[in-house]
Design a protein around this motif. Structure first.
Motif, PDB file in Angstrom:
ATOM      1  N   ALA A 188      29.565  35.264  42.232  1.00 16.38           N
ATOM      2  CA  ALA A 188      30.265  33.971  42.186  1.00 16.38           C
ATOM      3  C   ALA A 188      29.301  32.812  42.442  1.00 16.38           C
ATOM      4  O   ALA A 188      29.450  31.725  41.868  1.00 16.38           O
ATOM      5  N   VAL A 233      27.359  32.170  39.278  1.00 18.23           N
ATOM      6  CA  VAL A 233      28.186  31.414  38.316  1.00 18.23           C
ATOM      7  C   VAL A 233      28.116  29.925  38.642  1.00 18.23           C
ATOM      8  O   VAL A 233      27.908  29.080  37.761  1.00 18.23           O
ATOM      9  N   LEU A 282      24.668  28.560  37.859  1.00 13.75           N
ATOM     10  CA  LEU A 282      24.459  28.373  36.410  1.00 13.75           C
ATOM     11  C   LEU A 282      25.115  27.084  35.946  1.00 13.75           C
ATOM     12  O   LEU A 282      24.561  26.357  35.122  1.00 13.75           O
ATOM     13  N   VAL A 310      22.877  24.420  34.121  1.00 18.53           N
ATOM     14  CA  VAL A 310      23.126  24.112  32.699  1.00 18.53           C
ATOM     15  C   VAL A 310      23.572  22.657  32.538  1.00 18.53           C
ATOM     16  O   VAL A 310      23.076  21.945  31.658  1.00 18.53           O
ATOM     17  N   VAL A 315      36.548  30.660  36.017  1.00 18.63           N
ATOM     18  CA  VAL A 315      35.609  31.768  35.783  1.00 18.63           C
ATOM     19  C   VAL A 315      36.234  32.689  34.735  1.00 18.63           C
ATOM     20  O   VAL A 315      36.805  33.735  35.051  1.00 18.63           O
ATOM     21  N   ARG A 340      35.992  34.282  30.476  1.00 22.06           N
ATOM     22  CA  ARG A 340      35.030  34.644  29.428  1.00 22.06           C
ATOM     23  C   ARG A 340      34.778  33.503  28.455  1.00 22.06           C
ATOM     24  O   ARG A 340      33.646  33.254  28.057  1.00 22.06           O
ATOM     25  N   VAL A 356      34.846  30.399  28.924  1.00 20.23           N
ATOM     26  CA  VAL A 356      33.963  29.400  29.549  1.00 20.23           C
ATOM     27  C   VAL A 356      32.529  29.916  29.541  1.00 20.23           C
ATOM     28  O   VAL A 356      31.583  29.165  29.267  1.00 20.23           O
ATOM     29  N   ALA A 357      32.379  31.209  29.812  1.00 19.83           N
ATOM     30  CA  ALA A 357      31.031  31.809  29.804  1.00 19.83           C
ATOM     31  C   ALA A 357      30.392  31.670  28.419  1.00 19.83           C
ATOM     32  O   ALA A 357      29.205  31.342  28.304  1.00 19.83           O
ATOM     33  N   VAL A 358      31.202  31.899  27.373  1.00 19.45           N
ATOM     34  CA  VAL A 358      30.678  31.783  25.999  1.00 19.45           C
ATOM     35  C   VAL A 358      30.235  30.341  25.738  1.00 19.45           C
ATOM     36  O   VAL A 358      29.133  30.094  25.232  1.00 19.45           O
ATOM     37  N   MET A 365      29.473  27.993  27.893  1.00 15.96           N
ATOM     38  CA  MET A 365      28.313  27.626  28.733  1.00 15.96           C
ATOM     39  C   MET A 365      27.028  28.235  28.163  1.00 15.96           C
ATOM     40  O   MET A 365      25.972  27.586  28.152  1.00 15.96           O
ATOM     41  N   ALA A 366      27.115  29.472  27.703  1.00 15.66           N
ATOM     42  CA  ALA A 366      25.922  30.135  27.148  1.00 15.66           C
ATOM     43  C   ALA A 366      25.452  29.404  25.887  1.00 15.66           C
ATOM     44  O   ALA A 366      24.247  29.202  25.687  1.00 15.66           O
ATOM     45  N   LEU A 367      26.408  29.007  25.041  1.00 18.92           N
ATOM     46  CA  LEU A 367      26.017  28.295  23.812  1.00 18.92           C
ATOM     47  C   LEU A 367      25.418  26.920  24.162  1.00 18.92           C
ATOM     48  O   LEU A 367      24.427  26.490  23.560  1.00 18.92           O
ATOM     49  N   PHE A 371      23.873  26.201  26.894  1.00 20.12           N
ATOM     50  CA  PHE A 371      22.556  26.483  27.471  1.00 20.12           C
ATOM     51  C   PHE A 371      21.550  26.752  26.349  1.00 20.12           C
ATOM     52  O   PHE A 371      20.410  26.260  26.390  1.00 20.12           O
ATOM     53  N   ALA A 372      21.978  27.513  25.339  1.00 21.17           N
ATOM     54  CA  ALA A 372      21.074  27.820  24.212  1.00 21.17           C
ATOM     55  C   ALA A 372      20.660  26.529  23.511  1.00 21.17           C
ATOM     56  O   ALA A 372      19.478  26.329  23.181  1.00 21.17           O
ATOM     57  N   ALA A 384      33.706  37.247  38.167  1.00 24.03           N
ATOM     58  CA  ALA A 384      32.387  36.578  38.161  1.00 24.03           C
ATOM     59  C   ALA A 384      31.346  37.463  37.461  1.00 24.03           C
ATOM     60  O   ALA A 384      30.518  36.972  36.694  1.00 24.03           O
ATOM     61  N   TYR A 425      32.005  37.363  33.789  1.00 22.14           N
ATOM     62  CA  TYR A 425      31.537  36.056  33.304  1.00 22.14           C
ATOM     63  C   TYR A 425      30.024  36.116  33.062  1.00 22.14           C
ATOM     64  O   TYR A 425      29.533  35.724  32.010  1.00 22.14           O
ATOM     65  N   PHE A 438      28.018  35.770  29.596  1.00 20.50           N
ATOM     66  CA  PHE A 438      27.046  34.671  29.500  1.00 20.50           C
ATOM     67  C   PHE A 438      25.689  35.205  29.022  1.00 20.50           C
ATOM     68  O   PHE A 438      25.088  34.668  28.089  1.00 20.50           O
TER      69      PHE A 438
END
Lengths: 457, 340
Positions: free
Chosen positions: A186, A189, A192, A196, A427, A429, A431-433, A435-437, A439-440, B4, B7, B11
Motif C-alpha cells: 500500500a 502504491v 508511485l 508519477v 486502489v 486495476r 487506475v493502475a493501468v 497510472m502505468a500509461l 508513467f510510460a 494493493a 494494483y 502497474f
C-alpha cells in the motif's frame, strides 16, 4: 543525478531499493542510504561530495562538543562555530562574487578579486538542514546523535538532498527510530502516485511551458508587448509551481520508498487569500525554517509594531538572498517583505471578499516571479513595461501561439486544483493501468535532460 | 490477493509492456537512423553514414573540411583554389569534438595519407559538458568504431536512451503514416565534394522571395546550450588527441569558431554564462595553438570577425555562401591568422 533521468530510474533506484529492503532495519540500511546518496550527489561532482562530507563532519563534531559543554557560554561558542562554518561555506561559494562584483561596480574599478567558484548543487538546502540540527541541539529540542552514521545518513539522504523539502532532524527523528521491517504494497502504491504525478508535473507541464514560451520570451532581446509579457509572467508562474512542486512530489514518493514520510512542501499556493497565507502554502519547509530560525530569533512580533515590520522585511530579504546571489532575488525578497508588511498592517481592517483577496495575492506573486526569473533587474523592468502596456499590445503573438496559450490556461487552472497530497485515488486495476500509461508517457518525455529549477539555489 | 499487490502487478505489467512496445517501434522504424536496423526508409537524412561512405574512398583528397552543419557551406572548390589540393567537405550534423576525431580517423584510413590540410569548424557547444554524444553515431557502425572506447559506450548509451524518447516515438508514428505516401521533396542535398545546397532556400533567393527567419534557431540554440556550464574536459582531451594525430601525420589544421547570427548570440548572452564559455574556449584554443604549431584558431563567432554581412545567414546559425567564402578567405590569409 536527476530524478527524471533513465540512469536514476532504471539503474540507481531499483538497485538501491533492492539492497535497502533486503537488509534488516539498522546500520546496514543506513550505510546503503548514506553511500547511495553520495553516489547520487557525486555523479554531479565528487569534489562537491567531498565538501558535503566536510560540512557534515563539522556539524557532527560541533554538535557533539556543544552537547558536552558544561557552560552556556561554551555551548554558545560551539553553536557559533557551526553557524560560521555553514554560513562561511555559503558565503564563499554563493555570495562572495556577488559582493565583490557589487563593490567593483560601485567603485568603478576591480577593487575586490573574484573567487569564480562553481556553486555546489543543493548547498543551500543541506546547509540549512545542518544548521537546524545544531540549533535544535543547542535549544535542547533534539537529542544529539552520538554516531556519525546516524547524523550523516540523515543529512545526505538522496530523496530530498538537492532541492528539499528542507527537513529538520526533529521531523524525522521518530520515523528514523521506528524503521519498518518491510516495504508494504500500500505504501508503494502511494509512493508511485507521488512519483508519477510529480514526474508528469515536471516533464508534461513545466518543461513544455519553459521551452515553448518562457525561455524564448525571457531570452528575447528588446521590448515585449502586453500579451507576450503577460504570457512570460504567467508562464513562469505555472512553470515554477509545476517544476518545484513536481520535484517535491517525487521526493515525497522516494521518501516513502525508503520508509520515510517527508513533510508536505506545497499546499495550493495560488489559492492563497493573502501573502501571509501564500507563505504558509509555498515552499513550506523553507518558510517555516525562516520563521523558526530567523524571524522568531530576530524578535518576531514580540517587540512592537515597527520592529515586527522590520523583522518581516529582513526575513524576506534574506529569504530572497537564500535563492541566489543576484539583485533580482534581493528585489524579489524586498517585494515580498513589503507585501507582508502591508498584509500585517491591514489585518485589523475588514477583510476583502475572498475572490478579490486571492486575485490581488496572485497578482503580487506573479509580479514577483518576473524579477525572480529575470537575469537582471533591467530585464525584469522590460517585462514589467510590457505588462503595463507601455510597449504596445502585440495581439499577433496570441494568434501565433494559440495552442500553447490554451495549454498554459489549462496548466494555470490545474495549479489551483487539488494537489497530489489531496488526491486519494482508489486502489483499483483500472487506475493502475492509467497510472502505468501516464508513467510510460512521462518516461518518454524524459529524453531531454532538464534540471529542476530549484537545483540552482 | 491484496488489492494493493494486484494494483502493483497490473502497474508493472502495463508499464513494462508499454515501454517494450515503444522501444521495439523505434528500433524497427528507426526514423533518425540511430540504429543499424533498416527495415523502413528513414524519415531524416543522416549525414554520418554518407560521410563514412565518402571518406572510405577519398584517396587523393588533400584538404578536408570538418565540422557541423554550420561548416557545410564551406565550399571545397574554393578551398581547392586556395590550397591547390583536392578538397572534400566531410562535416556532419551537430558535430561534437568526438565527431572531429571520428572523421579524421576515417580520412586517415580512407585517403591513404593524402590529407595535408584540415579546416576545422568548431561550434562552442561541441564541448558541452552535460550533453552526451549524438545517438546517430551508432547508426553508422564504421564511424562509431573510430571513436575512443568511452565515447563508443556513451554513444551506444545515448542511442539506447533514445529508444524511449518522445520525439523519436512521434517520428516513428509519422514514418508509419507516411509509408503509403511518396517521399517528400528534399529541402537540401550534397554535391559529390560534400558541399551543401539548401534547395528550397536557394530557389527562394534566386527568385527574390527568401526571407531570413532566425526565430527557430534562437529557440534551438537556447535548448542546445541548456545545462552547458563549463567546457567538457573529456571533449577537450578528444580535441587534443585530434591535434596529436594530425601533428604526427604532418597535417596543417586551421580552426575557426563558427559564427551565429546576432539574434541567436543576443539570446544566448541573455542566459548566464555564455560569454564566459566563449572566453574559456578561446583561452583553450590559444593554449593549444601554443602547444601545437601546426594548429591555428580564429574566433569567427561574430560576423565582424571575418567581414561578413549581419544577415549573411540562411537562418540563425548557418551562414550563406558569400559569408562562407569570406570565412575561408579569412582562414587563408586574406584577414590573417592573427585574429584570436
Amino acid at each position: 543525478m536527476l530524478f527524471n533521468s533513465y540512469g536514476f530510474l532504471f539503474v540507481f533506484l531499483p538497485l538501491v531499493l533492492g539492497v535497502y529492503w533486503s537488509l534488516r532495519p539498522g546500520d546496514g540500511r543506513k550505510w546503503v542510504l548514506l553511500l547511495s546518496s553520495y553516489v547520487f550527489y557525486g555523479v554531479w561532482s565528487w569534489k562537491f561530495a567531498a565538501l558535503m562530507l566536510a560540512t557534515t563532519s563539522v556539524d557532527y563534531f560541533t554538535a557533539q562538543w556543544l552537547h558536552r559543554s558544561a557552560t552556556p557560554r561554551g555551548k554558545r561558542g560551539w553553536l557559533v562555530v557551526s553557524m560560521v562554518s555553514n554560513l562561511g561555506v555559503l558565503a564563499a561559494f554563493k555570495y562572495f562574487d556577488f559582493f565583490a562584483r557589487s563593490v567593483n561596480a560601485v567603485a568603478g574599478e576591480p577593487l575586490v578579486g573574484l573567487l569564480d567558484l562553481t556553486l555546489p548543487i543543493g548547498i543551500s538546502f543541506y546547509t540549512f538542514e545542518s544548521m537546524s540540527y545544531t540549533i535544535d541541539v543547542y535549544r535542547g529540542r533534539v537529542q544529539v546523535l552520538h554516531r556519525f552514521l546516524d547524523y550523516a545518513h540523515f543529512v545526505t539522504m538522496f530523496p530530498r538532498l538537492v532541492a528539499g523539502p528542507i527537513v529538520r532532524y526533529i521531523d524525522l527523528e521518530q520515523q528514523l527510530k521506528d524503521a519498518k521491517p518491510k516495504l508494504e504494497a500500500a505504501v508503494v502504491v502511494e509512493a508511485l502516485q507521488f512519483f508519477v504525478f510529480g514526474l508528469l508535473k515536471k516533464v508534461v507541464i513545466a518543461d513544455p511551458i519553459a521551452t515553448k514560451l518562457v525561455d524564448p520570451l525571457f531570452a528575447q532581446h528588446g521590448e515585449l508587448g502586453l500579451v507576450p509579457a503577460w504570457t512570460a509572467a504567467l508562464g513562469y508562474t505555472a512553470q515554477l509551481y509545476f517544476d518545484f512542486s513536481g520535484y517535491s512530489d517525487m521526493a515525497m514518493g522516494l521518501g516513502l520508498l525508503v520508509g520515510l514520510r517527508l513533510p508536505r512542501n506545497f499546499n495550493l499556493p495560488y489559492r492563497a487569500s493573502s501573502i501571509s497565507d501564500f507563505w504558509r502554502r509555498w515552499h513550506i519547509s523553507l518558510s517555516t525554517w525562516l520563521r523558526d530560525y530567523l524571524y522568531i530569533p530576530l524578535g518576531g512580533n514580540r517587540h512592537g509594531t515597527a520592529r515586527t515590520y522590520l523583522n518581516l522585511f529582513l526575513t524576506m530579504l534574506l529569504g530572497g538572498l537564500w535563492h541566489g546571489a543576484n539583485w533580482t532575488f534581493v528585489v524579489w525578497g524586498a517585494l515580498h517583505g513589503a507585501a507582508l508588511m502591508v498584509d500585517h498592517a491591514t489585518q485589523a481592517r475588514p477583510k476583502l471578499p475572498a475572490g478579490l483577496g486571492r486575485l490581488l495575492t496572485l497578482l503580487v506573486v506573479v509580479v514577483g516571479w518576473v524579477v525572480f526569473r529575470a537575469e537582471s533587474v533591467g530585464q525584469a523592468w522590460t517585462v514589467y513595461r510590457g505588462m503595463l502596456g507601455l510597449t504596445g499590445v502585440d495581439a499577433a503573438f496570441a494568434r501565433a501561439h494559440m495552442p500553447m496559450l490554451a495549454f498554459l490556461g489549462v496548466a494555470l487552472a490545474l495549479s489551483v486544483a487539488p494537489d497530489t497530497s489531496d488526491v486519494k485515488l482508489p486502489v483499483r486495476r483500472v487506475v493502475a493501468v492509467l497510472m502505468a500509461l501516464a508513467f510510460a508517457i512521462a518516461i518518454t518525455r524524459m529524453s531531454v535532460p532538464s534540471p529542476f529549477l530549484y537545483f540552482q539555489f | 490477493m491484496d488489492p494493493a499487490r494486484r494494483y502493483l502487478r497490473t502497474f508493472a505489467v502495463v508499464l513494462g509492456t508499454a515501454l517494450l512496445a515503444i522501444a521495439l517501434l523505434n528500433w524497427a522504424v528507426n526514423p533518425y537512423s540511430y540504429y543499424p536496423s533498416a527495415w523502413l526508409r528513414p524519415l531524416t537524412w543522416s549525414t554520418r553514414p554518407l560521410r563514412t561512405e565518402a571518406l572510405s574512398g577519398c584517396r587523393g583528397v588533400g584538404a578536408l573540411i570538418i565540422g557541423s552543419s554550420r561548416s557545410m557551406k564551406l565550399a571545397p572548390a574554393q578551398l581547392q583554389r586556395l590550397t591547390g589540393l583536392r578538397a572534400l567537405n566531410a562535416s556532419v550534423d551537430s558535430a561534437m569534438a568526438e565527431d572531429f576525431l571520428a572523421l579524421l580517423r576515417l580520412a586517415r584510413a580512407g585517403c591513404g595519407g593524402s590529407v595535408k590540410e584540415v579546416v576545422l569548424g568548431i561550434d562552442l557547444e561541441a564541448f558541452h559538458d552535460t550533453q552526451g554524444p549524438d545517438g546517430r553515431i551508432t547508426g553508422a557502425p564504421a564511424y562509431w568504431a573510430q571513436l575512443p572506447l568511452p565515447e563508443r559506450l556513451r554513444s551506444a548509451a545515448a542511442a539506447t536512451e533514445k529508444l524511449l524518447a518522445w520525439e523519436q516515438t512521434v517520428q516513428s508514428l509519422r514514418s508509419l503514416r507516411m509509408l503509403r505516401e511518396p517521399l517528400p521533396t528534399p529541402t537540401s542535398r550534397f554535391d559529390d565534394d560534400g558541399f551543401l545546397h539548401y534547395v528550397a532556400w536557394e530557389a527562394q533567393k534566386a527568385d527574390g522571395t527568401f526571407k531570413l527567419d532566425t526565430s527557430g534557431q534562437v529557440q534551438a540554440y537556447l535548448s542546445r546550450f541548456a545545462g552547458f556550464k563549463h567546457l567538457s574536459h573529456r571533449r577537450l582531451a578528444v580535441l587534443r588527441t585530434f591535434l596529436e594525430e594530425t601533428a604526427s601525420d604532418g597535417v596543417r589544421v586551421r580552426g575557426f569558431v563558427t559564427p551565429l547570427h546576432a539574434d541567436v548570440l543576443a539570446a544566448l548572452r541573455s542566459q548566464r554564462g555564455f560569454d564566459a564559455l566563449r572566453s574559456e574556449l578561446n583561452a583553450q584554443l590559444a593554449d593549444l595553438q601554443r602547444e601545437f604549431p601546426h594548429f591555428t584558431a580564429f574566433d569567427a563567432s561574430e560576423v565582424s570577425a571575418y567581414g561578413g554581412a549581419p544577415d549573411g545567414f540562411w537562418d540563425g546559425a548557418h551562414v550563406d555562401d558569400e559569408s562562407s567564402a569570406l570565412l575561408l578567405d579569412g582562414l587563408y590569409g586574406r584577414r590573417g591568422d592573427a585574429v584570436q
